[in-house]
Design a protein around this motif. Structure first.
Motif, mmCIF file in Angstrom:
data_model
loop_
_atom_site.group_PDB
_atom_site.id
_atom_site.type_symbol
_atom_site.label_atom_id
_atom_site.label_comp_id
_atom_site.label_asym_id
_atom_site.label_seq_id
_atom_site.Cartn_x
_atom_site.Cartn_y
_atom_site.Cartn_z
ATOM 1 N N VAL A 151 -24.255 20.798 -56.430
ATOM 2 C CA VAL A 151 -25.713 20.772 -56.378
ATOM 3 C C VAL A 151 -26.165 19.919 -57.549
ATOM 4 N N ASP A 152 -26.694 18.739 -57.256
ATOM 5 C CA ASP A 152 -27.011 17.754 -58.284
ATOM 6 C C ASP A 152 -28.514 17.489 -58.319
ATOM 7 N N GLY A 153 -29.220 18.221 -59.191
ATOM 8 C CA GLY A 153 -30.620 17.926 -59.454
ATOM 9 C C GLY A 153 -31.637 18.511 -58.494
ATOM 10 N N CYS A 154 -31.217 19.025 -57.351
ATOM 11 C CA CYS A 154 -32.173 19.539 -56.375
ATOM 12 C C CYS A 154 -32.309 21.058 -56.490
ATOM 13 N N THR A 155 -33.155 21.639 -55.656
ATOM 14 C CA THR A 155 -33.416 23.079 -55.682
ATOM 15 C C THR A 155 -32.937 23.708 -54.379
ATOM 16 N N ILE A 156 -32.086 24.729 -54.498
ATOM 17 C CA ILE A 156 -31.464 25.350 -53.330
ATOM 18 C C ILE A 156 -31.730 26.855 -53.337
ATOM 19 N N ASP A 157 -32.088 27.389 -52.192
ATOM 20 C CA ASP A 157 -32.246 28.832 -52.004
ATOM 21 C C ASP A 157 -31.383 29.222 -50.808
ATOM 22 N N ALA A 158 -30.277 29.933 -51.062
ATOM 23 C CA ALA A 158 -29.321 30.288 -50.004
ATOM 24 C C ALA A 158 -29.196 31.804 -49.928
ATOM 25 N N GLY B 69 -30.082 20.970 -61.686
ATOM 26 C CA GLY B 69 -30.213 21.633 -60.396
ATOM 27 C C GLY B 69 -30.582 23.095 -60.547
ATOM 28 N N ARG B 70 -31.226 23.642 -59.507
ATOM 29 C CA ARG B 70 -31.635 25.047 -59.507
ATOM 30 C C ARG B 70 -31.127 25.705 -58.228
ATOM 31 N N VAL B 71 -30.407 26.807 -58.374
ATOM 32 C CA VAL B 71 -29.832 27.506 -57.230
ATOM 33 C C VAL B 71 -30.172 28.984 -57.316
#
Length: 368
Positions: free
Chosen positions: A134-141, A167-169
């Protein structure tokens, strides 16, 4: 006689040089990339296609911009560039190839860009058979564990995982079915390594919030660069998961950059239904929650000698995302490239070199 032999030698040299150039120039056609793409309920085998909110530009590159739809799957390495807000949701169609995850990639997956992605499913939000970056983006899993039994459910299931570039996860797993083990991030050995070389988490100046009843992060090891554990206090990487100062598996793990200040309104974590603290290392061992591997318990098992995808049923009771075998050529993993076009320069240089060698060979040719 000598002239004829000299000509023959030069002729052989020319043939060998041209053969080498042909092989090298043909190399890019074998570059890593997805062999097929499943998106919006359809399967594609060649890039150059697009639809509302998505574009498969080349074999290893997919772009999402405002996509909101059914699950996305890829056979092979994939780089996914995000723009705007995007969401993928588990498909419930009986004949769908993906029925348990919002995103499923059988290879390496890199998520990058300035956008966001929300991925939801019964067993996992995102499943990657090898390395997830995860490079720099925002992920909600997130995984809700609905209709799952005797399986591990997690927001993210992968081999290795790296969060970098700011990045934000947020990753959460839940489930109340018999034998369900719920994790935020579940890293498992999928043939990419063993021991400390596999199942590792790396966070570099980025954010990770992972929560699950049986462990926030299940992994064999990890590293933090310009980042620190916020929850649990004095957290460390244990033998099978992130543990607190007492060595107890942490059901909630929060990692932040060393000097970061969360944006206004952002909290230190998310609440996960059924989240409980104080479990013993035995109760929370990720090994007990590892998905089954028997062929009778895995209707989506992929034969090692073929690349044909098999149709997954919608039973959702015994499928295992971790036991799908890959071919022997995938025993080692490298992170997917994020736009490396250097292979174009190398063939051109080699072609010019071959031309010079051929010219020099014929220049030395005397009268036959």
């Amino acid at each position: 006689m000598f002239a004829a032999e000299s000509y023959t030698s030069r002729h052989y040299i020319a043939i060998v040089a041209m053969a080498c150039l042909c092989v090298l120039l043909g190399g890019p056609s074998y570059a890593a990339g997805a062999e097929s793409l499943i998106i919006a309920g359809a399967t594609y085998y060649e890039p150059g296609v697009s639809g509302p909110g998505w574009a498969w530009t080349d074999a290893d590159h997919l772009e999402l911009n405002g996509y909101a739809g059914e699950a996305i799957g890829a056979e092979g390495d994939l780089v996914l560039t995000l723009a705007g807000q995007n969401s993928v949701t588990e498909s419930h169609a009986p004949d769908a190839d993906i029925t348990l995850c919002g995103m499923e990639v059988w290879g390496n997956l890199t998520l990058r860009g300035t956008g966001t992605l929300t991925a939801t499913g019964s067993q996992c939000g995102i499943h990657v058979s090898q390395a997830l970056v995860v490079d720099g983006c925002t992920i909600d899993a997130r995984a809700d564990g609905v209709d799952i039994t005797d399986e591990a459910a997690a927001g993210v299931i992968a081999g290795d995982m790296a969060v970098r570039g700011g990045g934000r996860v947020v990753s959460a797993g839940a489930g109340s079915g018999a034998g369900v083990r719920a994790y935020g991030v579940y890293l498992q050995d999928a043939g990419i390594g063993a021991g400390a070389a596999g199942c590792r988490l790396s966070v570099d100046a980025s954010w990770l919030d992972a929560a699950g009843t049986d462990g926030g992060v299940a992994c064999l090891g990890g590293s933090l660069v310009a980042a620190r554990f916020v929850t649990p206090a004095s957290g460390t990487f244990g033998a099978s998961s992130v543990v607190d100062a007492a060595g107890v598996v942490a059901p909630h793990v929060v990692i932040e950059p060393d000097v970061a200040t969360p944006p206004a309104g952002e909290t230190d974590g998310v609440d996960v239904p059924g989240d409980s603290a104080g479990k013993s290392p035995t109760d929370a061992s990720p090994a007990t929650g590892e998905p089954t591997t028997g062929p009778t318990a895995n209707p989506s098992l992929k034969p090692a000698a073929t690349t044909t995808k098999t149709t997954t049923t919608a039973t959702k009771t015994t499928i295992s995302t971790s036991s799908r075998p890959k071919t022997a050529t995938e025993t080692t993993a490298t992170l997917p490239k994020a736009g490396d076009n250097n292979w174009i320069v190398a063939p051109v240089v080699l072609f010019l070199l071959g031309t010079v060698l051929l010219a020099a060979a014929y220049r030395c040719q005397g009268p036959v």
